[in-house]
Scaffold this motif. Structure first.
Motif, PDB file in Angstrom:
ATOM      1  N   CYS A   1       0.837  -1.214   0.000  1.00  0.00           N
ATOM      2  CA  CYS A   1       0.000   0.000   0.000  1.00  0.00           C
ATOM      3  C   CYS A   1       0.861   1.249   0.000  1.00  0.00           C
ATOM      4  O   CYS A   1       0.676   2.154  -0.817  1.00  0.00           O
ATOM      5  CB  CYS A   1      -0.893   0.041   1.244  1.00  0.00           C
ATOM      6  N   LEU A   2       1.801   1.297   0.914  1.00  0.00           N
ATOM      7  CA  LEU A   2       2.583   2.525   1.062  1.00  0.00           C
ATOM      8  C   LEU A   2       3.457   2.791  -0.156  1.00  0.00           C
ATOM      9  O   LEU A   2       3.574   3.920  -0.614  1.00  0.00           O
ATOM     10  CB  LEU A   2       3.423   2.455   2.328  1.00  0.00           C
ATOM     11  N   GLU A   3       4.072   1.742  -0.668  1.00  0.00           N
ATOM     12  CA  GLU A   3       4.928   1.928  -1.840  1.00  0.00           C
ATOM     13  C   GLU A   3       4.120   2.486  -3.007  1.00  0.00           C
ATOM     14  O   GLU A   3       4.562   3.392  -3.723  1.00  0.00           O
ATOM     15  CB  GLU A   3       5.552   0.582  -2.221  1.00  0.00           C
ATOM     16  N   THR A   4       2.924   1.947  -3.190  1.00  0.00           N
ATOM     17  CA  THR A   4       2.065   2.402  -4.285  1.00  0.00           C
ATOM     18  C   THR A   4       1.644   3.847  -4.075  1.00  0.00           C
ATOM     19  O   THR A   4       1.728   4.677  -4.996  1.00  0.00           O
ATOM     20  CB  THR A   4       0.797   1.536  -4.368  1.00  0.00           C
ATOM     21  N   LEU A   5       1.211   4.175  -2.884  1.00  0.00           N
ATOM     22  CA  LEU A   5       0.731   5.534  -2.613  1.00  0.00           C
ATOM     23  C   LEU A   5       1.855   6.550  -2.761  1.00  0.00           C
ATOM     24  O   LEU A   5       1.657   7.650  -3.257  1.00  0.00           O
ATOM     25  CB  LEU A   5       0.139   5.602  -1.202  1.00  0.00           C
ATOM     26  N   GLU A   6       3.044   6.139  -2.358  1.00  0.00           N
ATOM     27  CA  GLU A   6       4.166   7.068  -2.485  1.00  0.00           C
ATOM     28  C   GLU A   6       4.536   7.346  -3.930  1.00  0.00           C
ATOM     29  O   GLU A   6       5.045   8.409  -4.243  1.00  0.00           O
ATOM     30  CB  GLU A   6       5.379   6.531  -1.743  1.00  0.00           C
ATOM     31  N   LYS A   7       4.292   6.378  -4.796  1.00  0.00           N
ATOM     32  CA  LYS A   7       4.567   6.617  -6.199  1.00  0.00           C
ATOM     33  C   LYS A   7       3.430   7.378  -6.861  1.00  0.00           C
ATOM     34  O   LYS A   7       3.465   7.648  -8.051  1.00  0.00           O
ATOM     35  CB  LYS A   7       4.788   5.287  -6.928  1.00  0.00           C
ATOM     36  N   GLY A   8       2.416   7.678  -6.073  1.00  0.00           N
ATOM     37  CA  GLY A   8       1.303   8.465  -6.596  1.00  0.00           C
ATOM     38  C   GLY A   8       0.388   7.692  -7.517  1.00  0.00           C
ATOM     39  O   GLY A   8      -0.323   8.275  -8.332  1.00  0.00           O
ATOM     40  N   LYS A   9       0.402   6.361  -7.403  1.00  0.00           N
ATOM     41  CA  LYS A   9      -0.461   5.571  -8.286  1.00  0.00           C
ATOM     42  C   LYS A   9      -1.790   5.290  -7.602  1.00  0.00           C
ATOM     43  O   LYS A   9      -1.823   5.038  -6.407  1.00  0.00           O
ATOM     44  CB  LYS A   9       0.219   4.225  -8.596  1.00  0.00           C
ATOM     45  N   PRO A  10      -2.862   5.313  -8.354  1.00  0.00           N
ATOM     46  CA  PRO A  10      -4.148   4.951  -7.746  1.00  0.00           C
ATOM     47  C   PRO A  10      -4.128   3.489  -7.302  1.00  0.00           C
ATOM     48  O   PRO A  10      -3.584   2.635  -7.997  1.00  0.00           O
ATOM     49  CB  PRO A  10      -5.167   5.154  -8.876  1.00  0.00           C
ATOM     50  N   LEU A  11      -4.714   3.246  -6.160  1.00  0.00           N
ATOM     51  CA  LEU A  11      -4.642   1.918  -5.547  1.00  0.00           C
ATOM     52  C   LEU A  11      -6.016   1.396  -5.165  1.00  0.00           C
ATOM     53  O   LEU A  11      -6.815   2.100  -4.545  1.00  0.00           O
ATOM     54  CB  LEU A  11      -3.753   2.003  -4.294  1.00  0.00           C
ATOM     55  N   VAL A  12      -6.265   0.166  -5.551  1.00  0.00           N
ATOM     56  CA  VAL A  12      -7.456  -0.541  -5.091  1.00  0.00           C
ATOM     57  C   VAL A  12      -6.971  -1.648  -4.169  1.00  0.00           C
ATOM     58  O   VAL A  12      -6.195  -2.509  -4.589  1.00  0.00           O
ATOM     59  CB  VAL A  12      -8.242  -1.166  -6.280  1.00  0.00           C
ATOM     60  N   VAL A  13      -7.382  -1.597  -2.932  1.00  0.00           N
ATOM     61  CA  VAL A  13      -6.955  -2.595  -1.958  1.00  0.00           C
ATOM     62  C   VAL A  13      -8.014  -3.683  -1.857  1.00  0.00           C
ATOM     63  O   VAL A  13      -9.188  -3.387  -1.627  1.00  0.00           O
ATOM     64  CB  VAL A  13      -6.747  -1.948  -0.566  1.00  0.00           C
ATOM     65  N   VAL A  14      -7.580  -4.916  -2.043  1.00  0.00           N
ATOM     66  CA  VAL A  14      -8.522  -6.040  -1.954  1.00  0.00           C
ATOM     67  C   VAL A  14      -8.238  -6.806  -0.670  1.00  0.00           C
ATOM     68  O   VAL A  14      -7.118  -7.252  -0.443  1.00  0.00           O
ATOM     69  CB  VAL A  14      -8.347  -6.996  -3.152  1.00  0.00           C
ATOM     70  N   THR A  15      -9.227  -6.902   0.155  1.00  0.00           N
ATOM     71  CA  THR A  15      -9.010  -7.604   1.413  1.00  0.00           C
ATOM     72  C   THR A  15      -9.757  -8.925   1.410  1.00  0.00           C
ATOM     73  O   THR A  15     -10.757  -9.078   0.724  1.00  0.00           O
ATOM     74  CB  THR A  15      -9.520  -6.774   2.602  1.00  0.00           C
ATOM     75  N   ASN A  16      -9.232  -9.857   2.153  1.00  0.00           N
ATOM     76  CA  ASN A  16      -9.929 -11.129   2.311  1.00  0.00           C
ATOM     77  C   ASN A  16     -10.006 -11.379   3.798  1.00  0.00           C
ATOM     78  O   ASN A  16      -9.073 -11.886   4.400  1.00  0.00           O
ATOM     79  CB  ASN A  16      -9.157 -12.243   1.614  1.00  0.00           C
ATOM     80  N   GLU A  17     -11.104 -10.943   4.378  1.00  0.00           N
ATOM     81  CA  GLU A  17     -11.185 -10.965   5.833  1.00  0.00           C
ATOM     82  C   GLU A  17     -11.083 -12.357   6.426  1.00  0.00           C
ATOM     83  O   GLU A  17     -10.721 -12.521   7.570  1.00  0.00           O
ATOM     84  CB  GLU A  17     -12.449 -10.234   6.285  1.00  0.00           C
ATOM     85  N   LYS A  18     -11.343 -13.350   5.643  1.00  0.00           N
ATOM     86  CA  LYS A  18     -11.255 -14.723   6.180  1.00  0.00           C
ATOM     87  C   LYS A  18      -9.816 -15.202   6.289  1.00  0.00           C
ATOM     88  O   LYS A  18      -9.446 -15.914   7.201  1.00  0.00           O
ATOM     89  CB  LYS A  18     -12.048 -15.691   5.290  1.00  0.00           C
ATOM     90  N   LEU A  19      -8.976 -14.811   5.334  1.00  0.00           N
ATOM     91  CA  LEU A  19      -7.606 -15.301   5.339  1.00  0.00           C
ATOM     92  C   LEU A  19      -6.652 -14.412   6.107  1.00  0.00           C
ATOM     93  O   LEU A  19      -5.637 -14.847   6.601  1.00  0.00           O
ATOM     94  CB  LEU A  19      -7.067 -15.390   3.900  1.00  0.00           C
ATOM     95  N   MET A  20      -6.936 -13.148   6.152  1.00  0.00           N
ATOM     96  CA  MET A  20      -5.932 -12.203   6.645  1.00  0.00           C
ATOM     97  C   MET A  20      -5.905 -12.051   8.142  1.00  0.00           C
ATOM     98  O   MET A  20      -6.887 -12.214   8.819  1.00  0.00           O
ATOM     99  CB  MET A  20      -6.236 -10.828   6.080  1.00  0.00           C
TER     100      MET A  20
END
Lengths: 165, 104
Positions: B26-45
């Motif tokens: 997440c942080l690496e992507t945001l720092e490069k200024g790229k739009p980010l879609v975060v996909v979570t899997n609440e069962k596995l994570m």
């Protein structure tokens, strides 16, 4: 492990050459961290560093009973490591690996060895709750940093400097 | 690929990043200024990974969904609503640490 290594290297990024030599400690199983560390150190002018492996004290969701055994095993390794390296300062970011290292430093300090300053920086991932390592080391570290204001409110002895990674 | 030493090059060329909720990603992507879609899997994570993703989403820095809503999110997203994520300040940590150890 990965995320922690990246955070630690960022924390180190603005430190002066006085913080030398740097002894990196990571879990046996972690190959990527070694690569990241070498890459970071290559870019520094003052590259004096060592790499040490210790066994992981606990896998995520490992049972409590077996965790006690593996933690004790890690503590033995950590005691040897701390005795060998005699650090002035220990900086950690929260992986399970850091707890035996810090506890070993405290123990050896009590037994008369040079006392290391323990600085714990909770991971940026921790917004509202502390990691297990954080919950333990909140009481045993000399300086405990958090990166989100909610945690500063919950843990008043912590230091909040904003985001530092 | 399973693992690369660095995704920096891939990220530089990307227009959109879809990632799990790992902090580094997440942080690496945001720092490069790229739009980010975060996909979570609440069962596995581990639950704690969600804390950061949720906070970033609350701040308007990322889009947030789970595996089953990913397609819908991609189809209906408006990336212009995303706010830039300000960088961290390791130099503040360096100043703090210098005082702690007595280098001033």
């Amino acid at each position: 492990t990965g995320g922690h290594t990246t955070e630690i290297l960022r924390l180190l990024s603005c430190l002066s050459e006085s913080y030398s030599p740097r002894h990196y400690v990571f879990a046996h199983s972690d190959k990527m961290s070694e690569a990241k560390i070498r890459s970071f150190e290559e870019k520094r002018a003052d590259s004096q560093f060592t790499l040490d492996c210790i066994p992981r004290s606990r896998e995520v969701r490992q049972s409590w009973i077996s965790s006690v055994v593996t933690t004790l095993y890690s503590i033995l390794h950590s005691l040897r490591l701390i005795y060998k390296r005699k650090p002035d300062l220990i900086l950690c970011n929260g992986p399970g690996t850091c707890v035996p290292v810090c506890l070993s430093a405290l123990l050896l300090g009590l037994l008369g060895m040079k006392r290391a300053i323990i600085v714990y920086v909770e991971s940026i991932c921790r917004v509202e709750t502390l990691s297990l390592s954080g919950k333990i080391l909140y009481y045993f570290s000399d300086h405990f940093l958090v990166q989100w204001p909610d945690l500063k409110d919950k843990y008043p002895k912590s230091v909040y400097l904003g985001r530092i990674v | 690929f399973r693992y690369k030493d660095s995704l920096a090059e891939d990220m530089r060329r990307a227009d959109l990043v879809i990632s799990h909720a790992g902090a580094g990603s997440c942080l690496e992507t945001l720092e490069k200024g790229k739009p980010l879609v975060v996909v979570t899997n609440e069962k596995l994570m581990d639950n704690h990974q969600l804390e950061l993703a949720k906070r970033l989403h609350r701040g308007g820095h990322v889009l947030y969904c789970n595996c089953s809503t990913l397609v819908e999110t991609l189809q209906s997203m408006d990336l212009s609503t995303l706010k830039p994520f300000p960088p961290g300040h390791p130099e503040k940590f360096a100043l703090f640490l210098d005082k702690v150890v007595g280098f001033q």
